[in-house]
Design a protein around this motif. Structure first.
Motif, mmCIF file in Angstrom:
data_model
loop_
_atom_site.group_PDB
_atom_site.id
_atom_site.type_symbol
_atom_site.label_atom_id
_atom_site.label_comp_id
_atom_site.label_asym_id
_atom_site.label_seq_id
_atom_site.Cartn_x
_atom_site.Cartn_y
_atom_site.Cartn_z
ATOM 1 N N ARG A 287 26.054 42.437 45.487
ATOM 2 C CA ARG A 287 27.389 41.857 45.558
ATOM 3 C C ARG A 287 28.165 42.181 44.289
ATOM 4 O O ARG A 287 27.571 42.294 43.216
ATOM 5 N N PRO A 288 29.484 42.327 44.419
ATOM 6 C CA PRO A 288 30.276 42.561 43.213
ATOM 7 C C PRO A 288 30.246 41.341 42.295
ATOM 8 O O PRO A 288 30.100 40.214 42.745
ATOM 9 N N ILE A 289 30.371 41.601 41.011
ATOM 10 C CA ILE A 289 30.426 40.533 40.018
ATOM 11 C C ILE A 289 31.904 40.291 39.742
ATOM 12 O O ILE A 289 32.562 41.112 39.106
ATOM 13 N N LEU B 231 37.000 45.454 34.823
ATOM 14 C CA LEU B 231 36.341 46.501 34.029
ATOM 15 C C LEU B 231 35.771 47.591 34.927
ATOM 16 O O LEU B 231 35.883 48.782 34.617
ATOM 17 N N PHE B 232 35.135 47.200 36.029
ATOM 18 C CA PHE B 232 34.633 48.202 36.971
ATOM 19 C C PHE B 232 35.792 49.069 37.478
ATOM 20 O O PHE B 232 35.650 50.279 37.623
ATOM 21 N N GLY B 233 36.944 48.450 37.725
ATOM 22 C CA GLY B 233 38.120 49.199 38.168
ATOM 23 C C GLY B 233 38.582 50.212 37.122
ATOM 24 O O GLY B 233 38.922 51.357 37.456
ATOM 25 N N GLN B 234 38.592 49.814 35.852
ATOM 26 C CA GLN B 234 38.969 50.738 34.776
ATOM 27 C C GLN B 234 38.003 51.915 34.715
ATOM 28 O O GLN B 234 38.427 53.067 34.565
ATOM 29 N N VAL B 235 36.715 51.631 34.827
ATOM 30 C CA VAL B 235 35.706 52.692 34.779
ATOM 31 C C VAL B 235 35.885 53.633 35.961
ATOM 32 O O VAL B 235 35.899 54.860 35.797
ATOM 33 N N LEU C 47 25.078 48.460 36.327
ATOM 34 C CA LEU C 47 26.045 49.538 36.119
ATOM 35 C C LEU C 47 25.732 50.726 37.035
ATOM 36 O O LEU C 47 26.605 51.230 37.735
ATOM 37 N N VAL C 48 24.491 51.161 37.054
ATOM 38 C CA VAL C 48 24.101 52.328 37.852
ATOM 39 C C VAL C 48 24.280 52.051 39.342
ATOM 40 O O VAL C 48 24.793 52.895 40.078
ATOM 41 N N GLU C 49 23.886 50.868 39.796
ATOM 42 C CA GLU C 49 24.002 50.553 41.220
ATOM 43 C C GLU C 49 25.455 50.438 41.666
ATOM 44 O O GLU C 49 25.828 50.957 42.718
ATOM 45 N N HIS C 50 26.291 49.790 40.872
ATOM 46 C CA HIS C 50 27.679 49.584 41.279
ATOM 47 C C HIS C 50 28.519 50.853 41.163
ATOM 48 O O HIS C 50 29.448 51.041 41.940
ATOM 49 N N LEU C 51 28.220 51.699 40.198
ATOM 50 C CA LEU C 51 29.045 52.892 39.992
ATOM 51 C C LEU C 51 28.417 54.156 40.558
ATOM 52 O O LEU C 51 29.127 55.117 40.827
#
Length: 161
Positions: A101-103, A109-113, A88-92
């Motif tokens: 790499r993206p999951i 969900l990452f897009g919503q966040v 979470l911390v690394e991707h956002l």
């Protein structure tokens, strides 16, 4: 002194967020735990079970979504988000690590966040070890009907002579 339009206004004090998600089994039912600390020191806690089945990473993202929706309703601007999820911390948090790499199954969900994050001012991301996120973890587990995890005991290794 009267502030002028040119003078820099101080940044608002951040809301401090601790969030955690749990899936039991993994994947399985998901529990979400959130602790919000307002700039004035007031604490707000949330514990929620979902009807969906997912993995721990999905539960972590859903816990963050719960926190962001609540913060948005409270008019929060600046945030300091604490999570024990390095994904979470690394991707956002904008940390670019070679090989990160993206999951694919979590991209929606990452897009919503990310969309919700655009409604806030500055956001600081802080990775913390799991033992420092105990209250949010206990709330996530309680949502699923489980007690808090027992504390981990550090093993002492004997040095070879």
């Amino acid at each position: 002194m009267i502030p002028t339009p040119d003078s820099a206004s101080p940044s608002p004090a951040p809301w401090v967020v601790h969030c955690d998600g749990s899936a039991m089994p993994n994947p399985g039912r998901m529990g979400l735990g959130v602790v919000l600390c307002a700039p004035d020191g007031a604490l707000h806690t949330f514990s929620q079970a979902t009807h969906a089945i997912g993995c721990n990473n999905e539960a972590e993202l859903r816990a963050l979504l719960l926190a962001l929706e609540e913060l948005q309703a409270r008019g929060a601007r600046a945030l300091r988000v604490h999570s024990d999820s390095s994904i979470l911390v690394e991707h956002l948090g904008g940390v670019v690590r070679p090989g990160l790499r993206p999951i694919a199954r979590l991209q929606a969900l990452f897009g919503q966040v990310r969309s919700l994050l655009q409604t806030f001012g500055p956001v600081e991301w802080v990775w913390i070890p799991r033992h420092r996120n105990g209250e949010a973890d206990a709330l996530a587990r309680a949502a699923l009907g489980f007690g808090p995890k027992p504390p981990t005991v550090a093993s002492r290794r004997r040095r070879r002579r």
